[in-house]
Each structure stands twice: as C-alpha cells, then as structure tokens.
Design an enzyme around this catalytic site. Structure first.
Site, PDB file in Angstrom:
ATOM      1  N   LYS A  20      -2.791   8.043   2.106  1.00 44.92           N
ATOM      2  CA  LYS A  20      -2.834   6.467   2.188  1.00 44.92           C
ATOM      3  C   LYS A  20      -3.960   6.273   3.365  1.00 44.92           C
ATOM      4  O   LYS A  20      -4.223   5.163   3.578  1.00 44.92           O
ATOM      5  CB  LYS A  20      -1.495   5.757   2.844  1.00 44.92           C
ATOM      6  CG  LYS A  20      -0.290   6.161   1.893  1.00 44.92           C
ATOM      7  CD  LYS A  20       0.989   5.613   2.892  1.00 44.92           C
ATOM      8  CE  LYS A  20       2.210   6.504   2.314  1.00 44.92           C
ATOM      9  NZ  LYS A  20       3.384   6.014   2.722  1.00 44.92           N
ATOM     10  N   PRO A  36       0.898  -1.281  -0.133  1.00 44.93           N
ATOM     11  CA  PRO A  36      -0.003   0.192   0.207  1.00 44.93           C
ATOM     12  C   PRO A  36       0.834   1.376   0.077  1.00 44.93           C
ATOM     13  O   PRO A  36       1.665   1.597   1.008  1.00 44.93           O
ATOM     14  CB  PRO A  36      -0.838  -0.188   1.240  1.00 44.93           C
ATOM     15  CG  PRO A  36      -0.441  -1.263   1.714  1.00 44.93           C
ATOM     16  CD  PRO A  36       0.855  -1.780   1.377  1.00 44.93           C
ATOM     17  N   GLU A  37       0.570   1.988  -1.020  1.00 48.30           N
ATOM     18  CA  GLU A  37       1.009   3.174  -1.081  1.00 48.30           C
ATOM     19  C   GLU A  37      -0.174   4.028  -1.628  1.00 48.30           C
ATOM     20  O   GLU A  37      -1.357   3.407  -1.549  1.00 48.30           O
ATOM     21  CB  GLU A  37       2.331   3.654  -1.886  1.00 48.30           C
ATOM     22  CG  GLU A  37       3.822   3.013  -1.307  1.00 48.30           C
ATOM     23  CD  GLU A  37       4.731   3.393  -1.977  1.00 48.30           C
ATOM     24  OE1 GLU A  37       4.825   4.633  -2.342  1.00 48.30           O
ATOM     25  OE2 GLU A  37       5.857   2.569  -1.958  1.00 48.30           O
ATOM     26  N   ARG A  59      15.262   5.047   4.812  1.00 45.09           N
ATOM     27  CA  ARG A  59      14.744   4.132   3.865  1.00 45.09           C
ATOM     28  C   ARG A  59      15.799   3.620   2.860  1.00 45.09           C
ATOM     29  O   ARG A  59      16.362   4.452   2.358  1.00 45.09           O
ATOM     30  CB  ARG A  59      13.461   4.619   3.247  1.00 45.09           C
ATOM     31  CG  ARG A  59      12.179   5.242   4.390  1.00 45.09           C
ATOM     32  CD  ARG A  59      11.676   4.021   5.482  1.00 45.09           C
ATOM     33  NE  ARG A  59      11.316   3.114   4.899  1.00 45.09           N
ATOM     34  CZ  ARG A  59      10.007   2.878   4.622  1.00 45.09           C
ATOM     35  NH1 ARG A  59       9.031   3.929   4.561  1.00 45.09           N
ATOM     36  NH2 ARG A  59       9.464   1.743   4.043  1.00 45.09           N
TER      37      ARG A  59
END
Length: 250
Positions: free
Chosen positions: A58, A2-3, A239
DNA sequence: ACCTATGTTGATAC
DNA sequence: GGTATCAACATAGG
C-alpha cells in the site's frame, strides 16, 4: 478505500503526472505532510519533476529527476490520488502539487490518516502480495502461532493485504481465518497464494477491493455467496472478520 | 449520542 | 523475539 488494488490504481494515476515541472506544492497540513514546518516538502519538490511511480503493497514512492528526493505517499484509511481534477471542498485535499502546465496532483482524504513524506523508509515492509513467489510465500506466511488472517495482515510479512482483501482471499481459498498459520500444508499455501493473486488482479481491474465476490456477505442478513450458509462474524487479528463456517472449516 | 470504519505506529504485557 | 491487546491518530457516516 485503500488496500493494494486501490494503491495500484493510485500509482497509475500518478503516472499521468510524470514529466511535468512542479511549480509549487501545498504541504500546509502538518498532520498529513511530514516532515512539517517551513514548507519542507515544498522546498524538496519545487522545480523538480516526478519521473517514476513505484508501489510496495500500500506504500507509494515517486522518484524525482536528477538527484532529487523521493516522495512517499500512503492513502491511510480513506485516501485517494486525483490528477488534474478540481480541488475538493472542505480542505479534503490534504497535500497537492501544482504543475507548470496548470494541472495538479492531489492527495485527497476525508479523514487525515494519509501521509505525504520525503524519502520514505520502506525497509520494514515485506514483499508485495501480488509479486511474491511461491517459495517465499510458503516460507513467510506458513509460520508462526498467530491466526492465519493476522499473518496475512502483517505488512512486514507480506505487503498490501488489508481487512477486506484478507476476508475475500480466505473465503476464495476456503481457509478459516482462525487457522494457525504454521498449520497450513504446502498445498493450502499454494492455493492461498493463487487465490490472492487472482483476487488482486480482479480487484485492480474492477476498481477496488469492494468489488470482491465475498463483499456482500459483510452486510447484515446475507449468507455465503457460494452456499448460502450464515456467515460468522468475530474479531480476528484485531479486525472485524467475516467467514463462512461451511466453506472455511476450522 | 454512540458506534464503527478499507491503516499504521507505538506502548505494554505475557 | 513473537504474539496479543489496546490506544492514538482524525473524521465521516450510520
């Protein structure tokens, strides 16, 4: 996965569940469903119908009829919305709604980092990455001493960009993730916004961020899809980040 | 066994 | 206040 594009697809799934009377819900997973205890979500939703599905980045928010509460949903790192599908094995449906017509809506998540909440608070979330206008984008993204990628990932600045989409968009716009956000020219910011909108639209159409043109470069031994140069890998904004040193100069 | 993972939140330190 | 780092959360998969 999910983005923003996956969240939009989830929102579209929820639309298939609108207007159907809720007979019960399963909110027994006290980690995913909040507030937890005494069936609080169940109490709030039972007997109501879902009437509109919204998305901010989101974050999903579903209105119920009358003066009913909103249902907030977030897919976390591995969640999805399944409407009228068979129940998942291994209790992977962490929250579900049963409708009067026999159908159901499930928040499916192999991990348990997704969330179902009543009356979600999205006040700290910035404008949607796919909707933000040119001037607001320039103003919000083009400031600060953090690396550009960290700026893009900050949901308070801009809502909806995750790790994969950030790399995809920076590659498309030929901008290094390490550039200082405040160092971008207006031309570069406009280019970034244009590529962001294009990447989001393509990803929604094709089914998710993993369909992006830069995704193959994340695998070992693959070069830049545009020029073949070996891609660099490093941690940026906390990240794992891939970029092409030739296309995206510092 | 060990490492990594598409996300968010909160603590901590500069 | 802005920024950077880290840990935690829970679980699957390489």
């Amino acid at each position: 996965m999910p983005e923003l594009p996956e969240a939009e697809r989830a929102r579209q799934q929820i639309e298939k569940a609108l207007g159907r009377r809720i007979v019960s819900t399963d909110d027994a997973d006290g980690y995913v469903c909040r507030p937890h205890g005494r069936g609080e979500i169940d109490d709030a939703l039972r007997g109501r119908t879902l009437v509109r599905a919204h998305r901010l980045g989101k974050f999903l928010r579903v209105e119920t009829d009358g003066d009913g509460p909103d249902l907030g949903l977030h897919l976390g790192m591995a969640g999805s919305i399944v409407v009228d599908g068979a129940p998942a094995p291994n209790s992977w449906d962490r929250f579900s709604i049963a409708f009067e017509d026999g159908g159901r809506l499930a928040l499916r998540d192999k991990r348990r980092l997704s969330r179902a909440v009543i009356d979600p608070d999205h006040s700290h979330i910035g404008p949607d990455a796919g909707e933000i206008g040119r001037d607001a984008f320039r103003e919000r993204v083009g400031r600060g001493t953090a690396p550009l990628k960290a700026r893009l990932l900050d949901q308070g600045v801009l809502a909806g960009i995750g790790n994969l989409l950030a790399d995809e968009v920076l590659w498309r716009a030929r901008l290094s993730p390490n550039r200082l956000a405040q160092s971008l020219t207006e031309e570069e910011l406009d280019r970034l916004r244009r590529e962001l909108r294009a990447a989001i639209r393509a990803a929604i159409r094709k089914g998710g961020v993993h369909t992006g043109d830069f995704m193959p470069a994340r695998k070992r031994g693959r070069g830049c899809p545009r020029c073949g140069t070996d891609v660099r890998r490093a941690t940026v904004g906390g990240r794992t980040t891939f970029w092409c040193p030739a296309c995206q100069p510092e």
